[in-house]
Scaffold this motif. Structure first.
Motif, PDB file in Angstrom:
ATOM      1  N   LYS A   3       0.828  -1.204   0.000  1.00  0.00           N
ATOM      2  CA  LYS A   3       0.000   0.000   0.000  1.00  0.00           C
ATOM      3  C   LYS A   3       0.860   1.250   0.000  1.00  0.00           C
ATOM      4  O   LYS A   3       1.849   1.342   0.713  1.00  0.00           O
ATOM      5  CB  LYS A   3      -0.912   0.010   1.235  1.00  0.00           C
ATOM      6  CG  LYS A   3      -1.920  -1.134   1.238  1.00  0.00           C
ATOM      7  CD  LYS A   3      -2.585  -1.318   2.591  1.00  0.00           C
ATOM      8  CE  LYS A   3      -3.189  -0.046   3.076  1.00  0.00           C
ATOM      9  NZ  LYS A   3      -3.906  -0.225   4.346  1.00  0.00           N
ATOM     10  N   ARG A   4       0.373   2.218  -0.773  1.00  0.00           N
ATOM     11  CA  ARG A   4       0.953   3.556  -0.779  1.00  0.00           C
ATOM     12  C   ARG A   4       2.463   3.517  -0.893  1.00  0.00           C
ATOM     13  O   ARG A   4       3.195   3.999  -0.034  1.00  0.00           O
ATOM     14  CB  ARG A   4       0.541   4.303   0.483  1.00  0.00           C
ATOM     15  CG  ARG A   4      -0.971   4.289   0.672  1.00  0.00           C
ATOM     16  CD  ARG A   4      -1.340   4.711   2.081  1.00  0.00           C
ATOM     17  NE  ARG A   4      -2.735   4.470   2.310  1.00  0.00           N
ATOM     18  CZ  ARG A   4      -3.221   3.282   2.648  1.00  0.00           C
ATOM     19  NH1 ARG A   4      -2.429   2.252   2.754  1.00  0.00           N
ATOM     20  NH2 ARG A   4      -4.502   3.134   2.846  1.00  0.00           N
ATOM     21  N   LEU A   5       2.941   2.857  -1.907  1.00  0.00           N
ATOM     22  CA  LEU A   5       4.386   2.690  -2.066  1.00  0.00           C
ATOM     23  C   LEU A   5       5.077   4.039  -2.206  1.00  0.00           C
ATOM     24  O   LEU A   5       4.624   4.935  -2.916  1.00  0.00           O
ATOM     25  CB  LEU A   5       4.650   1.827  -3.307  1.00  0.00           C
ATOM     26  CG  LEU A   5       4.070   0.414  -3.225  1.00  0.00           C
ATOM     27  CD1 LEU A   5       4.420  -0.345  -4.487  1.00  0.00           C
ATOM     28  CD2 LEU A   5       4.615  -0.318  -2.011  1.00  0.00           C
ATOM     29  N   ILE A   6       6.219   4.150  -1.509  1.00  0.00           N
ATOM     30  CA  ILE A   6       6.950   5.416  -1.530  1.00  0.00           C
ATOM     31  C   ILE A   6       7.472   5.704  -2.918  1.00  0.00           C
ATOM     32  O   ILE A   6       7.630   6.851  -3.317  1.00  0.00           O
ATOM     33  CB  ILE A   6       8.106   5.361  -0.501  1.00  0.00           C
ATOM     34  CG1 ILE A   6       7.515   5.205   0.899  1.00  0.00           C
ATOM     35  CG2 ILE A   6       8.988   6.589  -0.579  1.00  0.00           C
ATOM     36  CD1 ILE A   6       8.550   5.030   1.993  1.00  0.00           C
ATOM     37  N   ARG A   7       7.714   4.627  -3.712  1.00  0.00           N
ATOM     38  CA  ARG A   7       8.292   4.836  -5.037  1.00  0.00           C
ATOM     39  C   ARG A   7       7.322   5.501  -5.993  1.00  0.00           C
ATOM     40  O   ARG A   7       7.506   5.456  -7.181  1.00  0.00           O
ATOM     41  CB  ARG A   7       8.733   3.483  -5.634  1.00  0.00           C
ATOM     42  CG  ARG A   7       9.916   2.864  -4.921  1.00  0.00           C
ATOM     43  CD  ARG A   7      10.457   1.734  -5.761  1.00  0.00           C
ATOM     44  NE  ARG A   7      11.552   1.094  -5.104  1.00  0.00           N
ATOM     45  CZ  ARG A   7      11.458  -0.014  -4.399  1.00  0.00           C
ATOM     46  NH1 ARG A   7      10.291  -0.594  -4.254  1.00  0.00           N
ATOM     47  NH2 ARG A   7      12.508  -0.547  -3.833  1.00  0.00           N
ATOM     48  N   LEU A   8       6.285   6.027  -5.497  1.00  0.00           N
ATOM     49  CA  LEU A   8       5.295   6.693  -6.341  1.00  0.00           C
ATOM     50  C   LEU A   8       5.918   7.867  -7.094  1.00  0.00           C
ATOM     51  O   LEU A   8       5.515   8.118  -8.209  1.00  0.00           O
ATOM     52  CB  LEU A   8       4.151   7.158  -5.441  1.00  0.00           C
ATOM     53  CG  LEU A   8       2.950   7.786  -6.104  1.00  0.00           C
ATOM     54  CD1 LEU A   8       2.320   6.818  -7.062  1.00  0.00           C
ATOM     55  CD2 LEU A   8       1.953   8.226  -5.085  1.00  0.00           C
ATOM     56  N   PHE A   9       6.826   8.510  -6.624  1.00  0.00           N
ATOM     57  CA  PHE A   9       7.447   9.823  -6.907  1.00  0.00           C
ATOM     58  C   PHE A   9       6.529  10.662  -7.727  1.00  0.00           C
ATOM     59  O   PHE A   9       6.871  11.348  -8.656  1.00  0.00           O
ATOM     60  CB  PHE A   9       8.819   9.827  -7.629  1.00  0.00           C
ATOM     61  CG  PHE A   9       9.099   8.895  -8.712  1.00  0.00           C
ATOM     62  CD1 PHE A   9       8.993   9.226 -10.054  1.00  0.00           C
ATOM     63  CD2 PHE A   9       9.541   7.620  -8.386  1.00  0.00           C
ATOM     64  CE1 PHE A   9       9.342   8.337 -11.039  1.00  0.00           C
ATOM     65  CE2 PHE A   9       9.872   6.747  -9.382  1.00  0.00           C
ATOM     66  CZ  PHE A   9       9.782   7.105 -10.694  1.00  0.00           C
ATOM     67  N   LEU A  13       2.850  17.078 -10.562  1.00  0.00           N
ATOM     68  CA  LEU A  13       1.845  17.795 -11.331  1.00  0.00           C
ATOM     69  C   LEU A  13       0.442  17.663 -10.745  1.00  0.00           C
ATOM     70  O   LEU A  13      -0.512  18.129 -11.340  1.00  0.00           O
ATOM     71  CB  LEU A  13       1.834  17.319 -12.804  1.00  0.00           C
ATOM     72  CG  LEU A  13       3.155  17.474 -13.558  1.00  0.00           C
ATOM     73  CD1 LEU A  13       3.009  16.960 -14.976  1.00  0.00           C
ATOM     74  CD2 LEU A  13       3.621  18.913 -13.580  1.00  0.00           C
ATOM     75  N   LEU A  14       0.314  16.967  -9.607  1.00  0.00           N
ATOM     76  CA  LEU A  14      -0.992  16.927  -8.944  1.00  0.00           C
ATOM     77  C   LEU A  14      -1.040  18.050  -7.896  1.00  0.00           C
ATOM     78  O   LEU A  14      -0.063  18.289  -7.202  1.00  0.00           O
ATOM     79  CB  LEU A  14      -1.193  15.591  -8.226  1.00  0.00           C
ATOM     80  CG  LEU A  14      -1.811  14.469  -9.054  1.00  0.00           C
ATOM     81  CD1 LEU A  14      -1.901  13.223  -8.213  1.00  0.00           C
ATOM     82  CD2 LEU A  14      -3.177  14.877  -9.542  1.00  0.00           C
ATOM     83  N   ALA A 362      -3.032  10.470 -17.483  1.00  0.00           N
ATOM     84  CA  ALA A 362      -3.904  11.645 -17.417  1.00  0.00           C
ATOM     85  C   ALA A 362      -5.206  11.206 -16.753  1.00  0.00           C
ATOM     86  O   ALA A 362      -5.878  10.281 -17.228  1.00  0.00           O
ATOM     87  CB  ALA A 362      -4.179  12.193 -18.806  1.00  0.00           C
ATOM     88  N   ILE A 363      -5.552  11.862 -15.643  1.00  0.00           N
ATOM     89  CA  ILE A 363      -6.729  11.491 -14.866  1.00  0.00           C
ATOM     90  C   ILE A 363      -7.778  12.588 -15.008  1.00  0.00           C
ATOM     91  O   ILE A 363      -7.518  13.759 -14.738  1.00  0.00           O
ATOM     92  CB  ILE A 363      -6.378  11.286 -13.382  1.00  0.00           C
ATOM     93  CG1 ILE A 363      -5.352  10.156 -13.246  1.00  0.00           C
ATOM     94  CG2 ILE A 363      -7.627  10.978 -12.559  1.00  0.00           C
ATOM     95  CD1 ILE A 363      -4.875   9.936 -11.835  1.00  0.00           C
ATOM     96  N   GLY A 364      -8.955  12.172 -15.449  1.00  0.00           N
ATOM     97  CA  GLY A 364     -10.061  13.111 -15.583  1.00  0.00           C
ATOM     98  C   GLY A 364     -11.074  12.904 -14.472  1.00  0.00           C
ATOM     99  O   GLY A 364     -11.445  11.763 -14.168  1.00  0.00           O
ATOM    100  N   LEU A 396      -0.483  12.075 -13.286  1.00  0.00           N
ATOM    101  CA  LEU A 396       0.144  11.298 -12.219  1.00  0.00           C
ATOM    102  C   LEU A 396       1.207  10.405 -12.839  1.00  0.00           C
ATOM    103  O   LEU A 396       0.996   9.848 -13.920  1.00  0.00           O
ATOM    104  CB  LEU A 396      -0.916  10.452 -11.514  1.00  0.00           C
ATOM    105  CG  LEU A 396      -0.456   9.422 -10.480  1.00  0.00           C
ATOM    106  CD1 LEU A 396       0.111  10.119  -9.256  1.00  0.00           C
ATOM    107  CD2 LEU A 396      -1.605   8.519 -10.082  1.00  0.00           C
ATOM    108  N   ARG A 397       2.344  10.279 -12.170  1.00  0.00           N
ATOM    109  CA  ARG A 397       3.396   9.395 -12.661  1.00  0.00           C
ATOM    110  C   ARG A 397       3.574   8.243 -11.678  1.00  0.00           C
ATOM    111  O   ARG A 397       3.747   8.453 -10.482  1.00  0.00           O
ATOM    112  CB  ARG A 397       4.712  10.140 -12.858  1.00  0.00           C
ATOM    113  CG  ARG A 397       5.831   9.273 -13.421  1.00  0.00           C
ATOM    114  CD  ARG A 397       6.991  10.102 -13.899  1.00  0.00           C
ATOM    115  NE  ARG A 397       6.660  10.829 -15.109  1.00  0.00           N
ATOM    116  CZ  ARG A 397       6.758  10.310 -16.335  1.00  0.00           C
ATOM    117  NH1 ARG A 397       7.154   9.055 -16.506  1.00  0.00           N
ATOM    118  NH2 ARG A 397       6.462  11.038 -17.390  1.00  0.00           N
TER     119      ARG A 397
END
Length: 809
Positions: A3-9, A13-14, A362-364, A396-397
């Motif tokens: 869960k909620r992995l730190i590697r999200l980096f 842009l959010l 790209a999240i709408g 989101l990346r």
């Protein structure tokens, strides 16, 4: 679940907003609920991922299906010990053959003989392992095959030209002309028929062929439009009779369009990569060109491939009338798009084939929103997180470091955990392993020796130690559009949200084609309703198929009774419970293919007073599997030319006529039956009983027909064979694989033609330290192109390879 992995980096842009402690707790609770539901759903679906490599997929009767089963995944391979196989006739959903085989160290192998009693047509080979007995929600392996006629054609069906059906009529009519094998009219004959769609009978009956050799049919349009209608007919006239199965070519000039909006929705001002699928009224893909019109004006072009799929990149706008128009002129059509939503959720990717260590989405959303995102493959979750946006579109990346190679699904939820959008991506990590198959020549004569060298390396050119199976067969017996491939299975097939027909592996070597598959075959419209309602997972003791009770003087026993199992040269003991109930472990039933294990009461004093009653609890499971409607691929027939078919059948007939076998003392040859004297009979690859040219083969089956001394006889088993007493029962065992007969014409060169379409089959072949292996075998008397296909795995991944050679006289 990670869960909620730190590697999200990750939230680059959010616009992340400060949130209150109460809001954070609510968001955490929603995400925890999603995690819990997913973990519960996935726990019972940790499938062992069974893949079967079969020698070919087009057979004639009296051939063997040779196969190797691979358990992919180290976590489950050691738990699998039994491979169960079913052969199901598609038309009737009837199980025609079933057997079980031993799995050792994650690999099982076996063979299934196709008797001449099987009708020609389409079949489905199903396979599962012992873990399925406890968890029937797991996926199983399925492979469509064809069984074709080896005999000459007695009758032919030819559909008369059909007038284009009016769109406002309720019925459709069609007529077949029935011809004899020599081209005459089959007037006065009878035609018993069944018309079916997806294995379900819609209409059946019996018709008389009229003086013009014609038979007419009528169907409700709604029953068959857009579906594959099959006619199964048995034609009889005077003393001649033949069964024919054919697809009824209705609505071939009608186009049906399916739309697959990216992530499930068309939303105003949200960029969309929309897939389309175009097929005719019979379900056959249409390759065509067209354009998208906005209020009558063209805004985008598209083109569909041989599978009828294409992609439209566009920006939908609410309030605009969108239509799709086919422009190639052969099928004029205008399709009305559904209305575009003014607000909503969406996921959009510029590139869904991911080769980098991260990718951007790209999240709408409807605007200022709180959302949850889960990246998973419906078995394991690789990321879950919560975020807020201030605007309708954000980016989101995500990192791919903790994601495996293969298909990964992204599911977007709203603030209360309701799924709103879903998108599949393909994670590609490194180049595939290279498999080189090299023959010592590209062309051979009949009965020539052939050497095949195998070399497996990784992308860096380093050797890879591997284990594999290999089949060399007549190329016309391979329908490439239905062929299973272990590499495609590993990265694509096993992650399908529902059973679906998949294109060949070569098609998936191109990124654009993968994108089309992700947008169509993996378009789910969400499975989270099924996930949220999944029952709690509870680990269970392993079940066994064969169970039973012991009776004493026809009454239930009141104390445990000792039993003995005799499996070939091995014996096992077990004890019933106090009610006489027992289960037979499949590991204790290992026998040679076709033999049975014996179970008997071990009480040496009163054994004659005992009785055993056995029950196969898997039969209900097998019946349920046989009734499943599997997807029908839009495949073409295998490339067997008329000349190849005629040559093969002529050689086969010569082989049958030329074999002469000395009669045994107890055979009743002249009455058309055969009773064995010592139960040591065998049947060779050409269905010849006790063949002197081929001194090995499979065991004969009681009641089956075999060629013996130039004519067909019915095998009646062993002389003096009697039903076992009540305290002793026989049960089908778990079979060791039979070895493939490899001809060595230097040692034995029979005068009869050798015409097996499977030239060579082997399994559990290991490459050496150099990643190499060498195989030797001989060609036979068949002309044509042969294809060798290799499937297997290594510590660095799965492998597959292919090569061709030609045989001439």
């Amino acid at each position: 679940m990670q869960k909620r992995l730190i590697r999200l980096f990750a939230f680059i842009l959010l616009c992340l907003l400060a949130r209150t402690a109460n809001a954070q707790q609510q968001e955490m609770a929603v995400l925890d609920a999603l995690d819990s539901s997913f973990s519960q759903y996935a726990a019972g679906r940790q499938t062992p991922d069974l893949f079967l490599h079969i020698d070919k997929n087009v057979y004639v009767r009296q051939e063997n299906i040779w196969f190797t089963g691979y358990i992919l995944g180290q976590d489950t391979a050691t738990l699998q010990h039994t491979l169960y196989t079913l052969l199901v006739e598609e038309a009737t959903k009837k199980i025609v053959l079933s057997d079980r085989f031993i799995i050792e160290a994650g690999i099982g192998a076996g063979t299934i003989f196709l008797p001449d009693s099987l009708p020609t047509g389409e079949y489905r080979l199903l396979a599962y392992t012992n873990s399925y007995l406890n968890h029937p929600q797991q996926s199983i392996f399925q492979q469509p095959i064809s069984i074709r006629a080896g005999e000459s054609t007695t009758f032919k069906l030819s559909m008369l030209p059909q007038a284009t059906p009016a769109t406002n009529t309720d019925s459709v009519y069609f007529t077949y002309k029935v011809l004899t094998g020599y081209g005459g009219l089959a007037s006065g004959g009878d035609l018993a028929y069944t018309l079916q769609v997806e294995g379900k009978a819609l209409q059946s009956g019996k018709k008389k062929i009229n003086p013009f050799g014609e038979v007419s049919f009528a169907m409700l349009r709604q029953q068959v439009f857009g579906k594959r209608l099959q006619l199964q007919a048995t034609i009889s006239r005077e003393k001649e009779k033949q069964e024919i199965k054919t697809v009824v070519p209705l609505f071939q000039d009608v186009a049906i369009i399916k739309l697959f909006p990216e992530s499930g929705n068309l939303v105003h001002d949200h960029p969309s990569k929309t897939a389309i699928e175009i097929k005719n009224g019979q379900g056959v893909p249409i390759a065509t060109r067209g354009q998208v019109l906005a209020n009558g004006q063209p805004i985008a072009q598209f083109q569909t491939d041989q599978y009828g799929t294409g992609i439209i990149n566009w920006l939908p706008q609410a309030g605009v009338n969108y239509t799709l128009q086919i422009t190639d002129g052969s099928r004029p059509l205008v399709y009305q798009f559904p209305p575009v939503a003014t607000t909503g959720y969406s996921l959009n990717l510029q590139q869904a084939v991911i080769k980098d260590t991260s990718f951007q989405i790209a999240i709408g959303t409807p605007g200022k929103s709180t959302c949850h995102l889960v990246a998973h493959n419906y078995r394991t979750a690789f990321f879950s997180g919560t975020f807020r946006t201030n605007q309708a579109l954000a980016t989101l990346r995500l990192s791919t470091i903790d994601m495996p190679e293969g298909v990964v699904t992204l599911t977007l939820f709203d603030s209360i955990g309701v799924p709103k959008a879903e998108r599949a991506v393909y994670i590609q990590k490194g180049a595939p392993l290279r498999v080189q198959l090299t023959t010592d020549s590209t062309a051979y004569h009949h009965r020539a020796k052939l050497q095949l060298k195998v070399k497996v390396t990784n992308a860096a050119g380093q050797p890879v130690k591997s284990i594999f199976s290999l089949a060399c067969v007549l190329a016309s017996r391979l329908d490439s559009t239905r062929a299973a491939d272990i590499v495609r299975f590993q990265h694509f097939d096993r992650y399908l949200p529902a059973p679906a027909a998949m294109p060949g592996t070569d098609y998936l070597s191109i990124g654009y084609n993968i994108e089309q598959i992700l947008l169509t075959r993996y378009w789910t419209r969400y499975k989270w309703e099924e996930i949220n309602t999944a029952p709690p997972y509870t680990a269970q003791e392993e079940k066994n198929c064969n169970v039973g009770y012991v009776y004493y003087k026809d009454r239930p026993v009141k104390k445990p009774v000792g039993l003995m199992i005799i499996s070939g040269s091995k014996t096992f003991t077990l004890e019933t419970d106090s009610s006489g109930y027992f289960e037979l472990p499949s590991q204790a039933l290992t026998v040679e293919l076709g033999k049975k294990a014996i179970i008997l009461v071990s009480d040496s004093r009163n054994f004659k007073d005992y009785g055993l009653k056995l029950h196969n609890v898997c039969s209900m499971l097998d019946t349920a599997l046989s009734q499943v409607t599997w997807p029908v691929a839009g495949y073409s027939k295998a490339e067997q030319s008329v000349q190849e078919q005629e040559q093969e059948q002529q050689l086969l007939k010569k082989a049958m006529q030329a074999v002469v076998v000395t009669a045994k003392k107890y055979d009743n040859y002249f009455s058309g039956t055969f009773k064995s004297a010592n139960c040591s009979d065998w049947v060779c690859m050409y269905n010849v009983l006790n063949c002197q040219n081929h001194p090995t083969g499979s065991m004969p089956v009681d009641g089956a027909s075999y060629n013996y001394r130039g004519r067909m006889v019915v095998y009646e088993g062993c002389k003096g064979q009697e039903k076992p007493p009540g305290f002793m029962q026989q049960v089908n065992g778990t079979a060791y694989p039979k070895e493939f007969y490899v001809a060595d014409y230097d040692k034995f060169n029979p005068t009869e033609p050798e015409v097996m379409s499977t030239l060579f089959w082997t399994y559990k072949v290991l490459t050496d330290e150099k990643g190499e292996a060498t195989l030797q075998f001989s060609t036979n008397d068949l002309n044509g192109r042969f294809t060798c296909i290799l499937q297997g795995y290594s510590m660095e991944g799965v492998i597959s390879g292919k090569t061709n050679f030609r045989v001439t006289e």
